[in-house]
Design a protein around this motif. Structure first.
Motif, PDB file in Angstrom:
ATOM      1  N   TYR A 294      33.059  46.827 -35.348  1.00  0.00           N
ATOM      2  CA  TYR A 294      32.375  48.105 -35.159  1.00  0.00           C
ATOM      3  C   TYR A 294      32.195  48.433 -33.673  1.00  0.00           C
ATOM      4  O   TYR A 294      32.274  49.594 -33.275  1.00  0.00           O
ATOM      5  CB  TYR A 294      31.035  48.121 -35.902  1.00  0.00           C
ATOM      6  CG  TYR A 294      31.218  48.375 -37.374  1.00  0.00           C
ATOM      7  CD1 TYR A 294      31.312  49.670 -37.870  1.00  0.00           C
ATOM      8  CD2 TYR A 294      31.329  47.325 -38.276  1.00  0.00           C
ATOM      9  CE1 TYR A 294      31.496  49.917 -39.220  1.00  0.00           C
ATOM     10  CE2 TYR A 294      31.520  47.550 -39.629  1.00  0.00           C
ATOM     11  CZ  TYR A 294      31.604  48.851 -40.096  1.00  0.00           C
ATOM     12  OH  TYR A 294      31.796  49.086 -41.443  1.00  0.00           O
TER      13      TYR A 294
ATOM     14  N   GLN B 236      22.829  56.705 -49.888  1.00  0.00           N
ATOM     15  CA  GLN B 236      23.482  56.981 -48.617  1.00  0.00           C
ATOM     16  C   GLN B 236      22.998  58.273 -47.977  1.00  0.00           C
ATOM     17  O   GLN B 236      22.736  58.323 -46.789  1.00  0.00           O
ATOM     18  CB  GLN B 236      25.000  57.048 -48.853  1.00  0.00           C
ATOM     19  CG  GLN B 236      25.813  56.580 -47.719  1.00  0.00           C
ATOM     20  CD  GLN B 236      25.332  55.263 -47.163  1.00  0.00           C
ATOM     21  OE1 GLN B 236      25.198  54.263 -47.854  1.00  0.00           O
ATOM     22  NE2 GLN B 236      25.049  55.252 -45.903  1.00  0.00           N
TER      23      GLN B 236
ATOM     24  N   VAL C 284      28.163  56.546 -39.799  1.00  0.00           N
ATOM     25  CA  VAL C 284      29.378  55.903 -40.310  1.00  0.00           C
ATOM     26  C   VAL C 284      29.063  54.458 -40.718  1.00  0.00           C
ATOM     27  O   VAL C 284      29.479  53.995 -41.791  1.00  0.00           O
ATOM     28  CB  VAL C 284      30.519  55.947 -39.265  1.00  0.00           C
ATOM     29  CG1 VAL C 284      31.687  55.067 -39.689  1.00  0.00           C
ATOM     30  CG2 VAL C 284      30.972  57.386 -39.041  1.00  0.00           C
TER      31      VAL C 284
ATOM     32  N   ARG D 184      27.311  54.555 -43.941  1.00  0.00           N
ATOM     33  CA  ARG D 184      28.216  54.840 -45.065  1.00  0.00           C
ATOM     34  C   ARG D 184      28.955  53.588 -45.535  1.00  0.00           C
ATOM     35  O   ARG D 184      29.312  53.475 -46.696  1.00  0.00           O
ATOM     36  CB  ARG D 184      29.245  55.909 -44.676  1.00  0.00           C
ATOM     37  CG  ARG D 184      28.690  57.294 -44.730  1.00  0.00           C
ATOM     38  CD  ARG D 184      29.747  58.355 -44.465  1.00  0.00           C
ATOM     39  NE  ARG D 184      29.071  59.437 -43.761  1.00  0.00           N
ATOM     40  CZ  ARG D 184      29.423  59.912 -42.590  1.00  0.00           C
ATOM     41  NH1 ARG D 184      30.488  59.448 -41.965  1.00  0.00           N
ATOM     42  NH2 ARG D 184      28.722  60.866 -42.023  1.00  0.00           N
ATOM     43  N   HIS D 185      29.174  52.676 -44.618  1.00  0.00           N
ATOM     44  CA  HIS D 185      29.864  51.437 -44.968  1.00  0.00           C
ATOM     45  C   HIS D 185      28.893  50.313 -45.335  1.00  0.00           C
ATOM     46  O   HIS D 185      29.312  49.157 -45.516  1.00  0.00           O
ATOM     47  CB  HIS D 185      30.778  50.993 -43.815  1.00  0.00           C
ATOM     48  CG  HIS D 185      31.951  51.891 -43.658  1.00  0.00           C
ATOM     49  ND1 HIS D 185      31.998  52.907 -42.727  1.00  0.00           N
ATOM     50  CD2 HIS D 185      33.124  51.957 -44.332  1.00  0.00           C
ATOM     51  CE1 HIS D 185      33.147  53.539 -42.826  1.00  0.00           C
ATOM     52  NE2 HIS D 185      33.851  52.987 -43.800  1.00  0.00           N
TER      53      HIS D 185
ATOM     54  N   ARG E  97      26.571  48.845 -43.475  1.00  0.00           N
ATOM     55  CA  ARG E  97      26.522  47.818 -42.437  1.00  0.00           C
ATOM     56  C   ARG E  97      25.374  47.994 -41.439  1.00  0.00           C
ATOM     57  O   ARG E  97      25.404  47.392 -40.376  1.00  0.00           O
ATOM     58  CB  ARG E  97      27.843  47.800 -41.662  1.00  0.00           C
ATOM     59  CG  ARG E  97      29.071  47.597 -42.495  1.00  0.00           C
ATOM     60  CD  ARG E  97      29.119  46.201 -43.039  1.00  0.00           C
ATOM     61  NE  ARG E  97      30.453  45.909 -43.557  1.00  0.00           N
ATOM     62  CZ  ARG E  97      30.669  45.188 -44.633  1.00  0.00           C
ATOM     63  NH1 ARG E  97      29.654  44.686 -45.305  1.00  0.00           N
ATOM     64  NH2 ARG E  97      31.894  44.956 -45.042  1.00  0.00           N
TER      65      ARG E  97
END
Length: 164
Positions: A23, A69, A94, A97-98, A100
């Motif tokens: 990332y 989310q 982002v 969304r993953h 993480r």
């Protein structure tokens, strides 16, 4: 051959560090071309070290798999919208969304290391038995910078138990 060294480097890292590195590379890939890396990495460090640890309810909501989310993105907008660079806010969305966001501290650590590497900066730990004066520290920093051919950032650890 190059892939072998990359693979062994990845194997040495734990899962969290690997995710952080992936990332962090993506973040710097976006911020470097626009000259925003220094500011964004500093903000990310602040989020990881100052904000999330001090607001456990926010951290819990952002990292919980039970929070939808869309709600996490609204929380990010409410908490950080207008208070951080748009690139970092988008990046955090982002990451959310993953799933993480629990790895923000790992991402921040990796981003600092990558940015230091890009900028030819080294962190040097100096352990002393007694405090060094500002002039001594600067002299040491300059000498190390010349010797190592890098911009040196000193991290001073005073340890009275050391024999000077």
């Amino acid at each position: 051959m190059a892939s072998d060294s990359k693979q062994s480097e990845q194997q040495e890292l734990g899962r969290e560090a690997q995710l952080g590195l992936i990332y962090a590379k993506a973040l710097l890939g976006v911020t470097e071309p626009i000259g925003a890396s220094e500011a964004v990495v500093e903000e990310l460090k602040s989020v990881a070290q100052d904000v999330l640890p001090k607001i456990p309810a926010l951290r819990a909501a952002l990292t919980s798999p039970r929070v939808p989310q869309a709600e996490k993105e609204k929380l990010l907008d409410k908490a950080f919208g207008g208070r951080m660079t748009p690139q970092l806010l988008t990046f955090l969305k982002v990451v959310a969304r993953h799933g993480r966001l629990a790895y923000v501290a790992d991402i921040a650590r990796a981003a600092v290391k990558l940015l230091d590497k890009l900028r030819n900066r080294l962190e040097v730990v100096v352990r002393t038995a007694s405090p060094l004066s500002a002039a001594e520290l600067e002299s040491l920093r300059v000498k190390l910078s010349e010797r190592l051919k890098a911009d040196v950032r000193l991290v001073i650890e005073e340890r009275p138990e050391l024999i000077g």
